[in-house]
Motif scaffolding. Structure first.
Motif, mmCIF file in Angstrom:
data_model
loop_
_atom_site.group_PDB
_atom_site.id
_atom_site.type_symbol
_atom_site.label_atom_id
_atom_site.label_comp_id
_atom_site.label_asym_id
_atom_site.label_seq_id
_atom_site.Cartn_x
_atom_site.Cartn_y
_atom_site.Cartn_z
ATOM 1 N N PHE A 51 -6.167 33.186 -31.604
ATOM 2 C CA PHE A 51 -5.849 33.689 -30.259
ATOM 3 C C PHE A 51 -5.796 32.545 -29.242
ATOM 4 O O PHE A 51 -4.857 32.438 -28.453
ATOM 5 N N LEU A 52 -6.807 31.672 -29.262
ATOM 6 C CA LEU A 52 -6.856 30.568 -28.300
ATOM 7 C C LEU A 52 -5.695 29.593 -28.505
ATOM 8 O O LEU A 52 -5.110 29.086 -27.540
ATOM 9 N N SER A 53 -5.340 29.331 -29.759
ATOM 10 C CA SER A 53 -4.242 28.406 -30.045
ATOM 11 C C SER A 53 -2.894 29.005 -29.653
ATOM 12 O O SER A 53 -1.990 28.279 -29.231
ATOM 13 N N VAL A 54 -2.749 30.330 -29.798
ATOM 14 C CA VAL A 54 -1.501 30.990 -29.372
ATOM 15 C C VAL A 54 -1.331 30.844 -27.860
ATOM 16 O O VAL A 54 -0.232 30.564 -27.371
ATOM 17 N N VAL A 55 -2.433 31.017 -27.127
ATOM 18 C CA VAL A 55 -2.379 30.815 -25.663
ATOM 19 C C VAL A 55 -1.983 29.372 -25.358
ATOM 20 O O VAL A 55 -1.161 29.102 -24.471
ATOM 21 N N ASN A 56 -2.549 28.437 -26.110
ATOM 22 C CA ASN A 56 -2.215 27.020 -25.953
ATOM 23 C C ASN A 56 -0.727 26.786 -26.188
ATOM 24 O O ASN A 56 -0.060 26.069 -25.422
ATOM 25 N N ALA A 57 -0.185 27.392 -27.245
ATOM 26 C CA ALA A 57 1.242 27.233 -27.561
ATOM 27 C C ALA A 57 2.127 27.809 -26.464
ATOM 28 O O ALA A 57 3.157 27.226 -26.111
ATOM 29 N N MET A 58 1.721 28.966 -25.921
ATOM 30 C CA MET A 58 2.490 29.591 -24.846
ATOM 31 C C MET A 58 2.532 28.697 -23.608
ATOM 32 O O MET A 58 3.576 28.564 -22.954
ATOM 33 N N VAL A 59 1.421 28.068 -23.304
ATOM 34 C CA VAL A 59 1.372 27.159 -22.148
ATOM 35 C C VAL A 59 2.296 25.963 -22.373
ATOM 36 O O VAL A 59 3.032 25.546 -21.471
ATOM 37 N N ILE A 60 2.267 25.405 -23.591
ATOM 38 C CA ILE A 60 3.117 24.244 -23.906
ATOM 39 C C ILE A 60 4.593 24.602 -23.782
ATOM 40 O O ILE A 60 5.385 23.865 -23.186
ATOM 41 N N VAL A 61 4.992 25.746 -24.339
ATOM 42 C CA VAL A 61 6.390 26.172 -24.262
ATOM 43 C C VAL A 61 6.798 26.422 -22.821
ATOM 44 O O VAL A 61 7.897 26.018 -22.382
ATOM 45 N N LEU A 62 5.919 27.059 -22.061
ATOM 46 C CA LEU A 62 6.219 27.348 -20.654
ATOM 47 C C LEU A 62 6.403 26.061 -19.855
ATOM 48 O O LEU A 62 7.337 25.936 -19.052
ATOM 49 N N LEU A 63 5.534 25.086 -20.073
ATOM 50 C CA LEU A 63 5.659 23.806 -19.376
ATOM 51 C C LEU A 63 6.929 23.067 -19.781
ATOM 52 O O LEU A 63 7.598 22.456 -18.943
ATOM 53 N N SER A 64 7.260 23.117 -21.084
ATOM 54 C CA SER A 64 8.460 22.416 -21.555
ATOM 55 C C SER A 64 9.726 23.015 -20.971
ATOM 56 O O SER A 64 10.696 22.301 -20.704
ATOM 57 N N ILE A 65 9.722 24.335 -20.745
ATOM 58 C CA ILE A 65 10.901 24.998 -20.177
ATOM 59 C C ILE A 65 11.002 24.743 -18.675
ATOM 60 O O ILE A 65 12.073 24.389 -18.159
ATOM 61 N N THR A 66 9.896 24.908 -17.963
ATOM 62 C CA THR A 66 9.931 24.832 -16.497
ATOM 63 C C THR A 66 9.971 23.399 -15.975
ATOM 64 O O THR A 66 10.696 23.096 -15.027
ATOM 65 N N ILE A 67 9.214 22.499 -16.604
ATOM 66 C CA ILE A 67 9.116 21.129 -16.094
ATOM 67 C C ILE A 67 10.136 20.202 -16.750
ATOM 68 O O ILE A 67 10.837 19.447 -16.069
ATOM 69 N N PHE A 68 10.246 20.268 -18.079
ATOM 70 C CA PHE A 68 11.129 19.345 -18.796
ATOM 71 C C PHE A 68 12.514 19.926 -19.075
ATOM 72 O O PHE A 68 13.355 19.253 -19.669
#
Length: 368
Positions: free
Chosen positions: A227-244
């Motif tokens: 569960f915690l790692s899935v949240v981590n993955a969601m944050v990474i994907v969200l940052l990669s889409i919005t920032i990069f």
């Protein structure tokens, strides 16, 4: 002074008796220099390419043979139609396609110039640039050899096109790789430290002799971290889409499912590490030092695997990160579905089952 010399001698004896210390002192540096020396290279070797020859004449055949004879490229596919180019790229094996125009030889003789197109898979911009430069160099050598004995020089005009990343943005290569490294190291480290903590405190023995079966203990330890790692993955994907501004050409659902699969694989590897390590410190060292270098160097994240020596190419197949990078680039940049990624997915599933089975076996041994 004699006491000091005696103390130094004693320390030497302790070090030489401790095989783990000797391995860290001598084995790790040797392994690292060999790994860095062979894996870190900007050269390309044995890159798989395809050819689309509309002309099929003696000149194009000679150029194809010249490219194939070099150590840099291996022609593994001859494409019959332009519609098949995208399919070849989506399968992931082909890194470039050379497309000869119709009547290539006739144009070269009559008009003194002919063109061909070099299409490269730019999901890895550095490799794409290297492939283009190497092919251009081979074409220039061919031109120079042909123009020696003629008054009006032949001119072959290569037209380059980068597929999936036309602007050659390096972030398109680094985001999938960094996401893979973060998920693997964090997931493996969390589970390995969690279980070794139980060992150090002595509570693991209580868990293992409880009514819970070994596989229930292991799964129970893993579930919260999924569960915690899935949240981590969601944050990474969200940052990669919005920032990069990282594109996602494929299915978000498939990306999520494959990410969960890779997280479970990494957590299972962490469980396996915990069966080997007896302390949190040892687990941390194995997770960081034992996984970080292979993941960075042998996963194809930065350096092309095909350019490495055969033994390292074989070893790279047991690195889960290699298969996840292929999956994530395929979904995010190429927009491919499970029909193209089923093999990599099955490999990750097999690795997960292997890690979990071995971990359960290790725990059963502890109970005997």
């Amino acid at each position: 002074m004699k006491r000091f010399i005696g103390f130094v001698k004693k320390e030497f004896y302790h070090i030489f008796r401790d095989k783990r210390s000797l391995f860290i002192l001598f084995g790790m540096p040797i392994a690292q220099i060999l790994l860095f020396g062979f894996a870190i290279t900007n050269e390309i070797n044995n890159v798989d390419i395809a050819v689309l020859d509309h002309s099929k004449d003696a000149t194009t055949e000679e150029i194809i043979n010249k490219i194939s004879a070099s150590k840099y490229f291996t022609i593994t596919q001859f494409i019959s139609h332009e519609d098949n180019i995208e399919t070849a790229f989506k399968k992931g094996k082909i890194k470039a396609v050379i497309n000869f125009e119709k009547d290539f030889s006739k144009n070269l003789i009559k008009e003194r110039k002919a063109s061909l197109q070099i299409l490269t898979d730019a999901t890895d911009p550095n490799t794409a640039n290297s492939i283009t430069n190497y092919i251009n160099a081979i074409l220039q050598n061919y031109q120079q050899a042909e123009n020696k004995d003629i008054e009006v020089a032949y001119q072959i005009i290569p037209q380059t096109r980068m597929v999936y990343n036309p602007e050659l943005k390096s972030v398109f290569m680094f985001v999938p790789g960094v996401m893979t490294i973060i998920l693997m190291l964090v997931s493996a480290m969390m589970t390995s430290i969690s279980i070794t903590r139980e060992k150090e405190l002595g509570t693991m023995e209580i868990l293992l002799v409880s009514p819970l079966k070994p596989f229930q203990v292991i799964i129970g330890k893993v579930v919260p971290y999924i569960f915690l790692s899935v949240v981590n993955a969601m944050v990474i994907v969200l940052l990669s889409i919005t920032i990069f501004k990282m594109p996602i050409q494929g299915s978000l659902f498939l990306l999520g499912a494959e990410s969960v699969l890779f997280i479970i694989t990494s957590l299972a590897l962490g469980i396996l590490i915990s069966t080997i390590a007896q302390t949190q410190q040892a687990a941390m060292m194995i997770s960081l030092m034992g996984l970080m270098l292979p993941v960075i160097l042998l996963s194809g994240f930065i350096f092309p695997i095909t350019s490495m020596p055969i033994p390292l190419q074989v070893i790279s197949n047991i690195i889960p990160a290699k298969w996840f990078i292929i999956i994530i680039k395929g979904i995010m940049l190429k927009g491919v579905g499970i029909s193209y990624l089923w093999k990599e997915s099955l490999i990750l599933i097999a690795m997960t089952l292997f890690f979990i089975s071995l971990s359960i076996k290790k725990y059963k041994i502890r109970l005997e």
